[in-house]
Design an enzyme around this catalytic site. Structure first.
Site, short mmCIF file in Angstrom:
data_model
loop_
_atom_site.label_atom_id
_atom_site.label_comp_id
_atom_site.label_asym_id
_atom_site.label_seq_id
_atom_site.Cartn_x
_atom_site.Cartn_y
_atom_site.Cartn_z
N ALA A 81 0.84 -1.20 0.00
CA ALA A 81 0.00 0.00 0.00
C ALA A 81 0.87 1.24 0.00
O ALA A 81 2.05 1.19 0.35
CB ALA A 81 -0.88 0.03 1.25
N ASP A 124 -7.12 0.87 11.37
CA ASP A 124 -8.23 1.39 12.19
C ASP A 124 -8.69 2.76 11.68
O ASP A 124 -9.75 3.25 12.08
CB ASP A 124 -7.83 1.47 13.67
CG ASP A 124 -6.67 2.44 13.94
OD1 ASP A 124 -6.02 2.90 12.98
OD2 ASP A 124 -6.43 2.74 15.13
N GLU A 125 -7.88 3.37 10.79
CA GLU A 125 -8.20 4.73 10.35
C GLU A 125 -9.46 4.78 9.48
O GLU A 125 -10.04 5.85 9.28
CB GLU A 125 -7.00 5.35 9.60
CG GLU A 125 -5.77 5.34 10.48
CD GLU A 125 -4.61 6.19 9.99
OE1 GLU A 125 -4.83 7.10 9.17
OE2 GLU A 125 -3.48 5.93 10.43
N TYR A 150 -5.81 8.70 2.39
CA TYR A 150 -5.27 7.38 2.75
C TYR A 150 -6.36 6.49 3.33
O TYR A 150 -6.58 5.37 2.84
CB TYR A 150 -4.13 7.53 3.77
CG TYR A 150 -3.79 6.23 4.48
CD1 TYR A 150 -3.18 5.17 3.80
CD2 TYR A 150 -4.11 6.04 5.82
CE1 TYR A 150 -2.90 3.97 4.44
CE2 TYR A 150 -3.83 4.84 6.47
CZ TYR A 150 -3.22 3.81 5.77
OH TYR A 150 -2.95 2.62 6.40
N SER A 151 -7.07 6.97 4.36
CA SER A 151 -8.04 6.09 5.01
C SER A 151 -9.22 5.79 4.09
O SER A 151 -9.78 4.69 4.13
CB SER A 151 -8.49 6.65 6.36
OG SER A 151 -8.97 7.96 6.23
N SER A 153 -8.94 5.38 0.88
CA SER A 153 -8.49 4.32 -0.05
C SER A 153 -8.44 2.97 0.66
O SER A 153 -8.76 1.94 0.07
CB SER A 153 -7.14 4.69 -0.66
OG SER A 153 -6.11 4.65 0.31
N ARG A 214 -3.04 8.20 19.47
CA ARG A 214 -3.00 6.98 18.67
C ARG A 214 -2.89 5.79 19.61
O ARG A 214 -2.46 5.92 20.76
CB ARG A 214 -1.78 7.01 17.72
CG ARG A 214 -1.81 8.16 16.70
CD ARG A 214 -3.00 8.02 15.77
NE ARG A 214 -3.10 9.02 14.72
CZ ARG A 214 -3.94 10.05 14.76
NH1 ARG A 214 -4.71 10.26 15.83
NH2 ARG A 214 -4.04 10.88 13.74
N ASN A 250 0.44 12.52 21.33
CA ASN A 250 1.69 12.64 20.57
C ASN A 250 2.76 13.37 21.39
O ASN A 250 3.94 13.00 21.37
CB ASN A 250 1.45 13.40 19.27
CG ASN A 250 0.54 12.62 18.32
OD1 ASN A 250 0.39 11.41 18.46
ND2 ASN A 250 -0.05 13.31 17.37
N TYR A 334 7.78 19.98 5.60
CA TYR A 334 8.22 20.69 6.82
C TYR A 334 8.97 21.98 6.56
O TYR A 334 9.43 22.62 7.51
CB TYR A 334 9.09 19.75 7.68
CG TYR A 334 8.38 18.49 8.13
CD1 TYR A 334 7.45 18.53 9.16
CD2 TYR A 334 8.63 17.27 7.51
CE1 TYR A 334 6.80 17.39 9.57
CE2 TYR A 334 7.99 16.12 7.92
CZ TYR A 334 7.07 16.19 8.94
OH TYR A 334 6.42 15.05 9.35
#
Ligand code: NAD
Ligand code: TYD
Length: 337
Positions: A81, A124-125, A150-151, A153, A214, A250, A334
């Site tokens: 993926a 899990d997303e 992403y989630s 897909s 998370r 985080n 960034y």
């Protein structure tokens, strides 16, 4: 047994191959991987000469390659993926191609080749985001509500896998797992990014207020869950797999890493938040525990420390991958940090 592992040169796929070949040395593994920026055959040095291991360089989107790789295979374990949320925000199309179309190509080939089990590794997303003050967790009955490319897909791929089971009777299982950490994780992801930035004397970028949560799981616990579901899971079923951490933000994760590495909190740099950032993930893994006897065994604090140690001892590994394409991506994501 003969397994086709897709995406076996990535983080979880390579940990899985190493785990499987140690625990089932008589089994044969074919690893189909196109080696994107995230695929690294260095991860598999320990098994590359093993006669039971074969590497096939190719894409899951290429039906011909996939059908050839599936010849004589009993089980497909599908990891391949595009896996990084931030990259999906910068460029969704690769995610649709690999995660959705690639999965559909594999499913078609699996039907044609009479595969005994199609094991889909998911996230899990797909369930979206929980609030910080909400005590609930995701479970197998939670409605899908993906919020990033992403989630979305991954959700689409899950639906396709279930559809091939219901429509054509393909024997499938799905696991939706929480955030993994451990050796060989590409340093674009939060934990290895933090560790390797600190080792390089750089700041650690923390998105927004840093109070995102998370459900961290050590990668070997994930491999153990896949092992159990592959051997004892019920065809057609989905199992959620999660960690032992309870609402660790985080910011707390970075502070733990800084403490382990003997650095102070000046290394933290708050940066602009991720678009559509999911606030909290939490997984109720009681189904896999009750039905198959799985639970996570690796304590977060202890294995975070071991993970820091791994990155310290494997500087060549991460220095090699933090070049070229990575530098371009880092600058786009960034800026000057
Ligand atoms: P990764 O990005 O480290 O590795 C992905 C691998 O897939 C790479 O080796 C890459 O070369 C390969 N690949 C990409 N496109 C391909 C294609 N078209 N054909 C063949 N190979 C291709 O990802 P990861 O973190 O190891 O995740 C593996 C799987 O687990 C993914 O499906 C991901 O959605 C899922 N997952 C990951 C996590 C996590 O925390 N990392 C959590 C839950 C689920
Ligand atoms: P990540 O490792 O990208 O996994 P995911 O988005 O799939 O959960 O990110 C984990 C958390 O860390 C997430 O809340 C985003 C945050 N994060 C930062 O604060 N800074 C960063 O530089 C990165 C990459 C992530």
């Amino acid at each position: 047994m003969k397994l086709l592992v897709t995406g076996g040169a990535g983080f979880i796929g390579s940990n899985f191959i190493l785990y499987w070949m140690k625990n089932y040395p008589q089994d044969k593994i074919v690893n189909l991987d196109i080696l994107t920026y995230a695929g690294n055959l260095e991860n598999l040095k320990a098994v590359e000469k093993n006669p039971n291991y074969t590497f096939v360089h190719g894409s899951i989107c290429d039906l011909k390659v996939v059908e050839e790789a599936m010849d004589g295979i009993d089980c497909v374990v599908h990891f391949a993926a595009e896996s990084h949320v931030d990259r999906s925000i910068l460029n969704p199309s690769d995610f649709i191609m690999t995660n959705v179309v690639g999965t559909q190509v594999l499913l078609d080939a699996a039907l044609k080749c009479n595969i005994k089990r199609f094991y889909h590794v998911s996230s899990d997303e797909v369930y979206g985001s929980l609030d910080l003050d909400d005590k609930s967790k995701f479970n197998e009955r939670t409605n899908y509500n993906p919020r990033s490319p992403y989630s979305a897909s991954k959700a689409a791929s899950d639906h396709l896998v279930r559809a091939y089971h219901e429509t054509y009777g393909l024997p499938i299982t799905i696991t939706n797992c929480s955030n993994n950490f451990g050796p060989y994780q590409f340093p674009e992801k939060f934990i290895p990014l933090a560790i390797t930035n600190i080792l390089e004397g750089k700041k650690v970028p923390v998105y927004g207020d840093g109070l995102y949560v998370r459900d961290w799981l050590y990668v070997t616990d994930h491999c153990r869950a896949i092992d159990l579901v592959l051997n004892k899971g019920k065809i057609g079923e989905t199992y959620l797999v999660g960690g032992m951490t309870d609402n660790v933000s985080n910011l707390e994760v970075v502070k733990k890493i800084l403490k382990i590495m003997g650095k102070d909190e000046c290394a933290i740099e708050y940066v602009k938040d991720r678009l559509g950032h999911d606030r909290r993930y939490a997984v109720d893994w009681s189904k896999i525990q009750k039905e198959l006897g799985w639970k996570p065994l690796h304590d977060f604090n202890e294995w975070l420390e071991k993970t820091v140690q791994w990155y310290k001892e494997n500087e060549n590994w991460w220095k090699d991958v933090k070049t070229g394409e990575y530098k371009k991506y880092y600058k786009e994501q960034y800026g000057k940090l």
